[in-house]
Design a protein around this motif. Structure first.
Motif, PDB file in Angstrom:
ATOM      1  N   ALA A  56      55.980   7.890  41.239  1.00 48.37           N
ATOM      2  CA  ALA A  56      56.653   6.668  40.790  1.00 48.37           C
ATOM      3  C   ALA A  56      56.215   6.294  39.383  1.00 48.37           C
ATOM      4  CB  ALA A  56      56.369   5.523  41.753  1.00 48.37           C
ATOM      5  N   GLY A  57      57.057   5.491  38.723  1.00 49.42           N
ATOM      6  CA  GLY A  57      56.723   5.028  37.386  1.00 49.42           C
ATOM      7  C   GLY A  57      55.868   3.783  37.384  1.00 49.42           C
ATOM      8  N   ALA A  58      55.810   3.077  38.524  1.00 56.96           N
ATOM      9  CA  ALA A  58      54.960   1.894  38.695  1.00 56.96           C
ATOM     10  C   ALA A  58      54.872   1.608  40.182  1.00 56.96           C
ATOM     11  CB  ALA A  58      55.514   0.688  37.948  1.00 56.96           C
ATOM     12  N   TYR A  59      53.831   0.850  40.562  1.00 56.69           N
ATOM     13  CA  TYR A  59      53.552   0.585  41.966  1.00 56.69           C
ATOM     14  C   TYR A  59      53.333  -0.905  42.191  1.00 56.69           C
ATOM     15  CZ  TYR A  59      52.700   5.616  42.218  1.00 56.69           C
ATOM     16  OH  TYR A  59      52.840   6.987  42.151  1.00 56.69           O
ATOM     17  N   VAL A  60      53.636  -1.328  43.427  1.00 57.54           N
ATOM     18  CA  VAL A  60      53.315  -2.682  43.879  1.00 57.54           C
ATOM     19  C   VAL A  60      52.491  -2.545  45.150  1.00 57.54           C
ATOM     20  CG1 VAL A  60      54.224  -4.853  44.787  1.00 57.54           C
ATOM     21  CG2 VAL A  60      55.393  -3.699  42.888  1.00 57.54           C
ATOM     22  N   MET A  61      51.363  -3.242  45.217  1.00 54.67           N
ATOM     23  CA  MET A  61      50.543  -3.204  46.417  1.00 54.67           C
ATOM     24  C   MET A  61      49.995  -4.585  46.726  1.00 54.67           C
ATOM     25  SD  MET A  61      46.826  -1.535  45.343  1.00 54.67           S
ATOM     26  CE  MET A  61      47.521   0.076  45.072  1.00 54.67           C
ATOM     27  N   GLY A  62      49.583  -4.762  47.974  1.00 52.99           N
ATOM     28  CA  GLY A  62      48.940  -6.003  48.373  1.00 52.99           C
ATOM     29  C   GLY A  62      47.477  -6.011  48.005  1.00 52.99           C
ATOM     30  N   ARG A  63      46.915  -7.177  48.033  1.00 53.32           N
ATOM     31  CA  ARG A  63      45.523  -7.312  47.617  1.00 53.32           C
ATOM     32  C   ARG A  63      44.572  -6.548  48.536  1.00 53.32           C
ATOM     33  NH1 ARG A  63      42.272 -12.713  45.762  1.00 53.32           N
ATOM     34  NH2 ARG A  63      40.195 -11.852  45.956  1.00 53.32           N
ATOM     35  N   ASN A  64      44.846  -6.529  49.840  1.00 57.68           N
ATOM     36  CA  ASN A  64      43.949  -5.823  50.741  1.00 57.68           C
ATOM     37  C   ASN A  64      43.974  -4.322  50.508  1.00 57.68           C
ATOM     38  OD1 ASN A  64      42.024  -6.207  52.931  1.00 57.68           O
ATOM     39  ND2 ASN A  64      43.446  -5.007  54.153  1.00 57.68           N
ATOM     40  N   MET A  65      45.084  -3.800  49.983  1.00 57.29           N
ATOM     41  CA  MET A  65      45.115  -2.380  49.659  1.00 57.29           C
ATOM     42  C   MET A  65      44.333  -2.097  48.383  1.00 57.29           C
ATOM     43  SD  MET A  65      48.284   0.216  49.748  1.00 57.29           S
ATOM     44  CE  MET A  65      48.045   1.965  49.433  1.00 57.29           C
ATOM     45  N   VAL A 126      57.803  -6.939  41.656  1.00 58.13           N
ATOM     46  CA  VAL A 126      58.762  -5.829  41.545  1.00 58.13           C
ATOM     47  C   VAL A 126      59.487  -5.875  40.205  1.00 58.13           C
ATOM     48  CG1 VAL A 126      60.889  -4.858  42.505  1.00 58.13           C
ATOM     49  CG2 VAL A 126      59.013  -5.521  44.016  1.00 58.13           C
ATOM     50  N   GLU A 127      59.837  -7.059  39.723  1.00 59.71           N
ATOM     51  CA  GLU A 127      60.480  -7.164  38.411  1.00 59.71           C
ATOM     52  C   GLU A 127      59.565  -6.638  37.321  1.00 59.71           C
ATOM     53  OE1 GLU A 127      61.543 -11.224  37.955  1.00 59.71           O
ATOM     54  OE2 GLU A 127      63.124 -11.176  39.492  1.00 59.71           O
ATOM     55  N   GLN A 128      58.288  -6.991  37.365  1.00 60.89           N
ATOM     56  CA  GLN A 128      57.347  -6.486  36.359  1.00 60.89           C
ATOM     57  C   GLN A 128      57.174  -4.975  36.487  1.00 60.89           C
ATOM     58  OE1 GLN A 128      53.690  -8.866  35.727  1.00 60.89           O
ATOM     59  NE2 GLN A 128      54.620 -10.394  37.095  1.00 60.89           N
ATOM     60  N   ALA A 129      57.138  -4.480  37.725  1.00 60.59           N
ATOM     61  CA  ALA A 129      57.012  -3.039  37.933  1.00 60.59           C
ATOM     62  C   ALA A 129      58.241  -2.302  37.419  1.00 60.59           C
ATOM     63  CB  ALA A 129      56.795  -2.750  39.416  1.00 60.59           C
ATOM     64  N   ARG A 130      59.437  -2.859  37.626  1.00 63.94           N
ATOM     65  CA  ARG A 130      60.658  -2.233  37.104  1.00 63.94           C
ATOM     66  C   ARG A 130      60.612  -2.143  35.582  1.00 63.94           C
ATOM     67  NH1 ARG A 130      65.032  -1.156  40.156  1.00 63.94           N
ATOM     68  NH2 ARG A 130      65.371  -2.204  42.168  1.00 63.94           N
ATOM     69  N   ALA A 131      60.167  -3.216  34.940  1.00 59.18           N
ATOM     70  CA  ALA A 131      60.084  -3.203  33.478  1.00 59.18           C
ATOM     71  C   ALA A 131      59.107  -2.143  33.007  1.00 59.18           C
ATOM     72  CB  ALA A 131      59.670  -4.582  32.977  1.00 59.18           C
ATOM     73  N   ALA A 132      58.007  -1.983  33.719  1.00 57.98           N
ATOM     74  CA  ALA A 132      57.001  -0.997  33.323  1.00 57.98           C
ATOM     75  C   ALA A 132      57.468   0.426  33.611  1.00 57.98           C
ATOM     76  CB  ALA A 132      55.695  -1.274  34.064  1.00 57.98           C
ATOM     77  N   ALA A 133      58.238   0.616  34.690  1.00 60.32           N
ATOM     78  CA  ALA A 133      58.651   1.959  35.101  1.00 60.32           C
ATOM     79  C   ALA A 133      59.803   2.504  34.278  1.00 60.32           C
ATOM     80  CB  ALA A 133      59.038   1.946  36.578  1.00 60.32           C
ATOM     81  N   GLY A 134      60.591   1.639  33.625  1.00 63.78           N
ATOM     82  CA  GLY A 134      61.750   2.115  32.878  1.00 63.78           C
ATOM     83  C   GLY A 134      62.775   2.730  33.808  1.00 63.78           C
ATOM     84  N   ASP A 135      63.127   3.995  33.579  1.00 66.96           N
ATOM     85  CA  ASP A 135      64.126   4.669  34.403  1.00 66.96           C
ATOM     86  C   ASP A 135      63.527   5.313  35.650  1.00 66.96           C
ATOM     87  OD1 ASP A 135      66.174   4.008  32.656  1.00 66.96           O
ATOM     88  OD2 ASP A 135      65.926   5.837  31.465  1.00 66.96           O
ATOM     89  N   ALA A 136      62.213   5.266  35.794  1.00 68.82           N
ATOM     90  CA  ALA A 136      61.569   5.884  36.949  1.00 68.82           C
ATOM     91  C   ALA A 136      61.599   4.938  38.150  1.00 68.82           C
ATOM     92  CB  ALA A 136      60.128   6.257  36.611  1.00 68.82           C
ATOM     93  N   ASP A 137      61.245   5.470  39.319  1.00 70.68           N
ATOM     94  CA  ASP A 137      61.224   4.673  40.536  1.00 70.68           C
ATOM     95  C   ASP A 137      60.024   3.727  40.554  1.00 70.68           C
ATOM     96  OD1 ASP A 137      63.431   6.090  41.365  1.00 70.68           O
ATOM     97  OD2 ASP A 137      62.331   7.357  42.787  1.00 70.68           O
ATOM     98  N   VAL A 138      60.173   2.654  41.314  1.00 68.99           N
ATOM     99  CA  VAL A 138      59.071   1.754  41.636  1.00 68.99           C
ATOM    100  C   VAL A 138      58.724   1.984  43.105  1.00 68.99           C
ATOM    101  CG1 VAL A 138      58.426  -0.657  42.013  1.00 68.99           C
ATOM    102  CG2 VAL A 138      59.635   0.009  39.932  1.00 68.99           C
ATOM    103  N   ALA A 139      57.428   2.092  43.418  1.00 73.13           N
ATOM    104  CA  ALA A 139      56.997   2.343  44.790  1.00 73.13           C
ATOM    105  C   ALA A 139      56.237   1.151  45.342  1.00 73.13           C
ATOM    106  CB  ALA A 139      56.119   3.593  44.851  1.00 73.13           C
ATOM    107  N   ILE A 140      56.623   0.715  46.544  1.00 72.18           N
ATOM    108  CA  ILE A 140      55.828  -0.247  47.295  1.00 72.18           C
ATOM    109  C   ILE A 140      54.739   0.564  47.989  1.00 72.18           C
ATOM    110  CG2 ILE A 140      55.816  -2.037  49.053  1.00 72.18           C
ATOM    111  CD1 ILE A 140      57.578  -2.724  46.653  1.00 72.18           C
ATOM    112  N   ALA A 141      53.509   0.415  47.523  1.00 72.74           N
ATOM    113  CA  ALA A 141      52.427   1.274  47.980  1.00 72.74           C
ATOM    114  C   ALA A 141      51.752   0.768  49.252  1.00 72.74           C
ATOM    115  CB  ALA A 141      51.382   1.419  46.862  1.00 72.74           C
ATOM    116  N   GLY A 142      52.081  -0.441  49.696  1.00 75.74           N
ATOM    117  CA  GLY A 142      51.452  -0.974  50.898  1.00 75.74           C
ATOM    118  C   GLY A 142      50.542  -2.133  50.574  1.00 75.74           C
ATOM    119  N   GLY A 143      49.850  -2.634  51.549  1.00 73.67           N
ATOM    120  CA  GLY A 143      49.887  -2.255  52.941  1.00 73.67           C
ATOM    121  C   GLY A 143      51.078  -2.844  53.689  1.00 73.67           C
TER     122      GLY A 143
END
Length: 206
Positions: A56-65, A126-143
């Protein structure tokens, strides 16, 4: 623009972590690494799935992860004051990671990965991750709680479940309190260690 994906390993009864996660037992009591043995002990048999998780071009995760601290960030003289996450000095992401938290913190730059801490919720992350990833995918990494928030918000385009043949009986469950979803199976691969199921999350027609 890429899509929003989510990968998560779960037990047959739907749990992605056991109860009472802690620094000593990051996956919760009674789990250890059994949910992720396929990624480590059998990695050669699951290369395609593992590669997909880390592309992925950027990730989103929770604090516990990110780490076991759920309250305010500790000061430098407190226990875990220098905590940089479960992942050590060189995290596997090699892309920007946006961590959901209720407590602000300055970005943490490590080898190949920068963690940014988002206090405005899943949509902002997710909006910030999309901006950082550009044309690449954004991944929800968990948990699981973060994934459930993303599914509730209708953010996930592609859901990749890695179902391990064991039951946990308790813990943090995927789909808990998530409204009904319609899913279209895109790919499947079953091995003795894990069943990989990839779904497109279908949007309701207007």
């Amino acid at each position: 623009m890429g899509i929003v994906t989510a990968d998560i390993a779960i037990s047959l009864d739907g749990f992605a972590a056991g109860p009472n996660q802690s620094l000593e037992k990051p996956m919760g009591e009674g789990v250890d690494q059994r949910l992720h043995t396929w990624m480590f002990e059998h990695a050669d048999a699951h290369t395609a799935e593992i590669d997909a998780i880390t592309q992925a071009g950027a990730y989103v995760m929770g604090r516990n992860m990110f780490g076991p601290v759920r309250h305010d960030w500790p000061g430098p003289d407190e226990a875990l004051g220098d905590w940089i996450g479960w992942w050590g000095d060189e995290p596997p992401y090699h892309a920007p990671v946006f961590v959901l938290t209720h407590y602000a913190r300055e970005p943490l730059e490590l080898t190949g990965t920068t963690f940014r801490f988002v206090t405005e919720g899943i949509h902002s992350a997710v909006e910030q991750a999309r901006a950082a990833a550009g044309d690449a995918d954004v991944a929800i990494a968990g948990g699981p709680e973060t994934l459930n928030q993303a599914l509730w918000a209708g953010i996930v385009d592609e859901l990749r479940l890695h179902i391990v043949p064991l039951t946990l009986g308790a813990g943090e469950r995927v789909f808990d309190r998530v409204p009904p979803l319609s899913l279209e199976l895109l790919r499947e691969r079953v091995t003795p260690e894990v069943a990989h199921l990839t779904y497109r999350v279908l949007r309701p027609k207007p």
